[in-house]
Design an enzyme around this catalytic site. Structure first.
Site, PDB file in Angstrom:
ATOM      1  N   ASP A 122       0.144  -9.194  -4.452  1.00  0.00           N
ATOM      2  CA  ASP A 122       0.876  -8.077  -3.857  1.00  0.00           C
ATOM      3  C   ASP A 122       1.941  -8.553  -2.864  1.00  0.00           C
ATOM      4  OD1 ASP A 122      -0.950  -6.535  -5.224  1.00  0.00           O
ATOM      5  OD2 ASP A 122      -1.661  -5.440  -3.471  1.00  0.00           O
ATOM      6  N   ASP A 123       2.886  -7.681  -2.591  1.00  0.00           N
ATOM      7  CA  ASP A 123       3.826  -7.714  -1.443  1.00  0.00           C
ATOM      8  C   ASP A 123       5.126  -8.477  -1.665  1.00  0.00           C
ATOM      9  OD1 ASP A 123       1.984  -6.203  -0.146  1.00  0.00           O
ATOM     10  OD2 ASP A 123       1.492  -7.661   1.402  1.00  0.00           O
ATOM     11  N   HIS A 169       4.775  -1.976  -6.026  1.00  0.00           N
ATOM     12  CA  HIS A 169       3.917  -1.822  -4.841  1.00  0.00           C
ATOM     13  C   HIS A 169       4.681  -0.937  -3.838  1.00  0.00           C
ATOM     14  CE1 HIS A 169       0.485  -2.963  -2.483  1.00  0.00           C
ATOM     15  NE2 HIS A 169       1.113  -3.757  -1.648  1.00  0.00           N
ATOM     16  N   HIS A 173       6.149  -0.774   1.117  1.00  0.00           N
ATOM     17  CA  HIS A 173       4.753  -0.823   1.538  1.00  0.00           C
ATOM     18  C   HIS A 173       4.326   0.422   2.308  1.00  0.00           C
ATOM     19  CE1 HIS A 173       0.930  -2.820   2.550  1.00  0.00           C
ATOM     20  NE2 HIS A 173       1.247  -3.623   1.560  1.00  0.00           N
ATOM     21  N   TYR A 210      -2.447  -0.578   0.581  1.00  0.00           N
ATOM     22  CA  TYR A 210      -3.754  -0.322   1.196  1.00  0.00           C
ATOM     23  C   TYR A 210      -4.727   0.335   0.207  1.00  0.00           C
ATOM     24  CZ  TYR A 210      -0.243  -0.334   4.913  1.00  0.00           C
ATOM     25  OH  TYR A 210       0.848  -0.630   5.696  1.00  0.00           O
ATOM     26  N   HIS A 269      -2.161 -12.232  -2.381  1.00  0.00           N
ATOM     27  CA  HIS A 269      -0.797 -11.970  -1.895  1.00  0.00           C
ATOM     28  C   HIS A 269       0.080 -13.203  -2.095  1.00  0.00           C
ATOM     29  CE1 HIS A 269      -3.453  -9.157   0.194  1.00  0.00           C
ATOM     30  NE2 HIS A 269      -2.430  -8.334   0.170  1.00  0.00           N
TER      31      HIS A 269
END
Ligand SMILES: *[C@@H]1O[C@H](CO)[C@@H](O)[C@H](O)[C@H]1NC(C)=O
Ligand SMILES: *[C@@H]1O[C@H](CO)[C@@H](O)[C@H](O)[C@H]1NC(C)=O
Length: 305
Positions: A122-123, A169, A173, A210, A269
């Site tokens: 992710d991210d 994603h 965020h 989250y 991540h």
């Protein structure tokens, strides 16, 4: 501290740390990484003409993207009985609202596991993603933030050319259950446009930041044709960033997960050098059996391919 409060606290910490650490460490990586070319700051791609015409904008937005009404997104269909809530607050949220973050509720069309133990990142993209791309021997899934896609368009195209599955994603965020319907649309539409403008792909898979979702968010993400994806194995790799977890411990978790069952979807991540290094170790441990999220459900990779 309740389990949920803890989960949310760490999620916030991870996200804030992602941004600052990635920036601070960028110079170090540029020196250490064997892959030099994409690490030079690249001028962002020009804002595409078709997007100018569609949105009336002339540049990519900042953290809070503007809502652009679209003919195929009908907000009158969105349930209005599910309250907006702050990060980590589940008061007023009922089990019937099917929140993953509050109750681990998974809808029939959601994905939360995989037949073989598989990684997800992710991210990103981040300045550390190229190192991961250099070392990964097998295809994996990246849930990217649109704002990072337009920040690092060359790295995003490298991920695509390397044959990995790219998914969204959100734009920046966002904690979606806290947003208005319009702002949820904006977070999704701009992330999709960023991926389409940069590599010509329209994502099918979506991981809410989250893991925060309920049926109000789902009713909007479904209208975009997105499938929500969660995880059932959390590496807590972001704890490597402040040394509250060691790579050895991440490795130990993988070993026990492999013993427990064949399958699972691991949350990782690609935002810092430490999480990327751990991701490389995990990839070697899992070997060739791991799948992309699309392969986990034997479905197509993108909405337009
Ligand atoms: C993707 O980009 C093309 C232009 O390259 C555009 O015509 C199309 O409408 C875009 N689709 C989406 C879903 O953004
Ligand atoms: C991670 O991978 C590196 C390089 O292969 C290796 O030296 C190291 O021992 C691994 N760490 C763990 C904890 O397995």
């Amino acid at each position: 501290m309740t389990r949920l409060a803890f989960f949310v606290l760490i999620a916030i910490t991870a996200s804030a740390a992602d941004i600052t650490t990635a920036r601070a460490a960028a110079a170090v990586v540029a020196v250490n990484s064997p892959l030099q070319a994409p690490l030079a700051p690249s001028p962002s791609d020009p804002f595409p003409l078709w997007l100018q015409e569609l949105t009336g904008q002339t540049r990519w937005p900042g953290e809070t993207p503007p809502y652009i009404p679209m003919p195929n997104i009908d907000l009158s269909q969105v349930p209005n009985e599910i309250p907006r809530r702050d990060l980590g607050v589940c008061q007023g949220i009922e089990r019937s609202h099917c929140s993953f973050d509050c109750y681990r509720c998974v809808a029939v069309d959601d994905i939360s596991t995989c037949p073989t133990l598989s990684q997800t990142f992710d991210d990103g993209p981040s300045m550390h993603t190229p190192k991961l791309l250099m070392e990964l021997e097998y295809k994996t899934t990246f849930f990217t933030q649109g704002i990072n896609v337009v920040r690092y368009p060359d790295i995003f195209r490298q991920q695509h050319m390397a044959g990995h599955l790219l998914a969204t994603h959100t734009w920046s965020h966002a904690h979606l259950p806290g947003l208005s319907n319009e702002d949820i649309v904006a977070q999704l539409q701009w992330s999709i446009w960023a991926m389409n403008a940069t590599a010509g792909i329209v994502p099918k898979y979506f991981r809410p930041p989250y893991g925060a979702i309920d049926d109000r968010v789902r009713s909007i993400s479904r209208q975009f044709g997105l499938v929500a994806v969660f995880w059932d194995r959390d590496s807590y790799d972001w704890r490597l960033n402040d040394d509250s977890k060691l790579v050895e411990e991440v490795v130990k978790d993988i070993v026990s997960w492999k013993q427990e069952s064949q399958g699972g979807l691991i949350l990782e991540h690609d935002s810092t050098v430490k999480t990327v290094n751990a991701g490389i170790n995990v990839s070697r441990m899992l070997g060739p059996s791991q799948l992309t999220v699309a392969e986990c459900i034997n479905s197509n990779w993108y909405q337009n391919q």
